[in-house]
Design an enzyme around this catalytic site. Structure first.
Site, short mmCIF file in Angstrom:
data_model
loop_
_atom_site.label_atom_id
_atom_site.label_comp_id
_atom_site.label_asym_id
_atom_site.label_seq_id
_atom_site.Cartn_x
_atom_site.Cartn_y
_atom_site.Cartn_z
CE1 TYR A 173 13.14 -33.57 -15.22
CE2 TYR A 173 13.78 -35.68 -14.30
CZ TYR A 173 14.02 -34.62 -15.15
OH TYR A 173 15.14 -34.62 -15.93
CE LYS A 180 17.68 -35.82 -17.84
NZ LYS A 180 18.60 -35.56 -18.98
C1 IMJ Z 1 11.24 -30.51 -16.04
C2 IMJ Z 1 9.94 -30.90 -15.74
C3 IMJ Z 1 9.45 -30.84 -14.45
C4 IMJ Z 1 10.24 -30.40 -13.42
C5 IMJ Z 1 11.53 -29.99 -13.72
C6 IMJ Z 1 12.04 -30.04 -15.03
N1 IMJ Z 1 12.53 -29.51 -12.94
C7 IMJ Z 1 13.64 -29.26 -13.67
C8 IMJ Z 1 13.36 -29.56 -15.01
C9 IMJ Z 1 12.41 -29.30 -11.51
C10 IMJ Z 1 14.93 -28.75 -13.15
C11 IMJ Z 1 14.31 -29.42 -16.19
N2 IMJ Z 1 14.98 -30.69 -16.44
C12 IMJ Z 1 15.96 -31.14 -15.47
C13 IMJ Z 1 14.74 -31.49 -17.55
O1 IMJ Z 1 15.31 -32.56 -17.65
C14 IMJ Z 1 13.77 -31.06 -18.59
C15 IMJ Z 1 13.45 -31.89 -19.63
C16 IMJ Z 1 12.42 -31.60 -20.59
C17 IMJ Z 1 11.78 -30.39 -20.72
C18 IMJ Z 1 10.78 -30.22 -21.67
C19 IMJ Z 1 10.01 -28.94 -21.82
C20 IMJ Z 1 9.35 -28.80 -23.15
C21 IMJ Z 1 8.85 -30.08 -23.74
N3 IMJ Z 1 9.46 -31.25 -23.42
C22 IMJ Z 1 10.45 -31.34 -22.49
N4 IMJ Z 1 11.08 -32.51 -22.33
C23 IMJ Z 1 12.05 -32.65 -21.42
O2 IMJ Z 1 7.92 -30.07 -24.56
#
Ligand code: IMJ
Length: 273
Positions: A173, A180
């Site tokens: 993350y 966040k």
């Molecule tokens: C995202 C990354 C790593 C672990 C993650 C997540 N987990 C969860 C998420 C456990 C639930 C999804 N999440 C909560 C997010 O906030 C995702 C944000 C996001 C995802 C992407 C994927 C594609 C990309 N950029 C991104 N930027 C933010 O190119």
């Protein structure tokens, strides 16, 4: 004793039986990517409860996904808006003002980090990647709040989506967790600033949901299983359940609630072991 709890059925119309909870209210939805989006689950419920909606999209690819969804809930406005561009935000809200005059709520469900910053180690994050993630995932809430507040003479409700990675470290993350944390802090400062205008600002911390933002994340399926096995409710949360808390935060039911981060995660965050 561990109880087996069936996941709620996924159906076209929600099972929720409240009526007209947002009747006559007008709101803006940022961050629908497709029909799995948390923003879409929130928007659909809001529309069912009588709200008139405006949607943004970013680029032609997303427009092809967002437009039919928005049209299905009789959206009044479906316009491009790149939230990393101040002028684009201004122009979008000018269109909202022209159509709606005033608004009552905003749903912000927008985040981005470079893919390379969502793998490996946080310590390797570059300045440019850090800036991008914080700009899109945190600052945009502040920029949107400023413009939205100008159209809220009668008060209003702003919500955004956050994640447990703001509080605790979990694999991959990384910079999104830092973003966040900034977002959740922004929610408190925005709530303090806008409270005197009767504008409430809150965040929903959703458990993991299978959305576009979660696709392609290494080990996501296993993460869902892990979370479901440990959460008090012994399952994963649904986008619709996040939508129901959104409805509460957008409606008069939550008139005394501002600056909060509300977990909608089947209780996962309360567990230590
Ligand atoms: C995202 C990354 C790593 C672990 C993650 C997540 N987990 C969860 C998420 C456990 C639930 C999804 N999440 C909560 C997010 O906030 C995702 C944000 C996001 C995802 C992407 C994927 C594609 C990309 N950029 C991104 N930027 C933010 O190119």
């Amino acid at each position: 004793m561990v109880q087996e709890v069936a996941s709620p059925e996924v159906s076209e119309k929600s099972q929720f039986t409240g009526k007209d909870m947002l009747l006559g209210k007008k709101g803006v939805v940022f961050g629908v990517a497709n029909d799995h989006s948390i923003a879409w689950a929130c928007a659909k419920l809001a529309a069912e409860q009588g709200a008139s909606l405006a949607f943004n999209y970013q680029g032609e690819v997303l427009e092809r996904r967002v437009r039919p969804l928005a049209e299905s809930v009789k959206a009044k406005i479906i316009e491009p808006c790149d939230l990393s561009d101040d002028k684009a935000i201004e122009e979008f809200f000018a269109k909202v003002k022209k159509e709606f005059g005033t608004i009552d709520f905003v749903i912000h469900a927008v985040a981005f980090a470079n893919k390379e910053d969502l793998e490996g180690h946080y310590v390797d994050t570059k300045r440019t990647g850090f800036q991008k993630a914080l700009d899109v995932s945190a600052f945009t809430m502040t920029a949107v709040a400023r413009e939205a507040a100008k159209l809220m003479p009668n008060g209003g409700s702003l919500i955004t989506m956050t994640y447990y990675g703001a509080d605790k470290v979990l694999p991959n993350y990384n910079v999104m967790g830092v973003a966040k944390a900034a977002l959740e802090s922004s929610v408190r400062y925005l709530a303090a600033d806008l409270g005197e205008k009767n504008i409430r600002v809150n965040a929903i911390s959703a458990g993991p949901v299978r959305t576009l933002a979660a696709m392609g994340i290494a080990g996501f399926r296993d993460m869902l299983k892990f979370v479901a096995s440990r959460a008090p409710l012994k399952r994963n949360v649904t986008a619709e359940e996040v939508g129901k808390t959104a409805l509460y935060l957008l409606s008069d039911l939550s008139s005394g609630v501002t600056g909060e981060t509300i977990f909608v995660d089947c209780g996962y965050n309360i567990m230590a072991m």
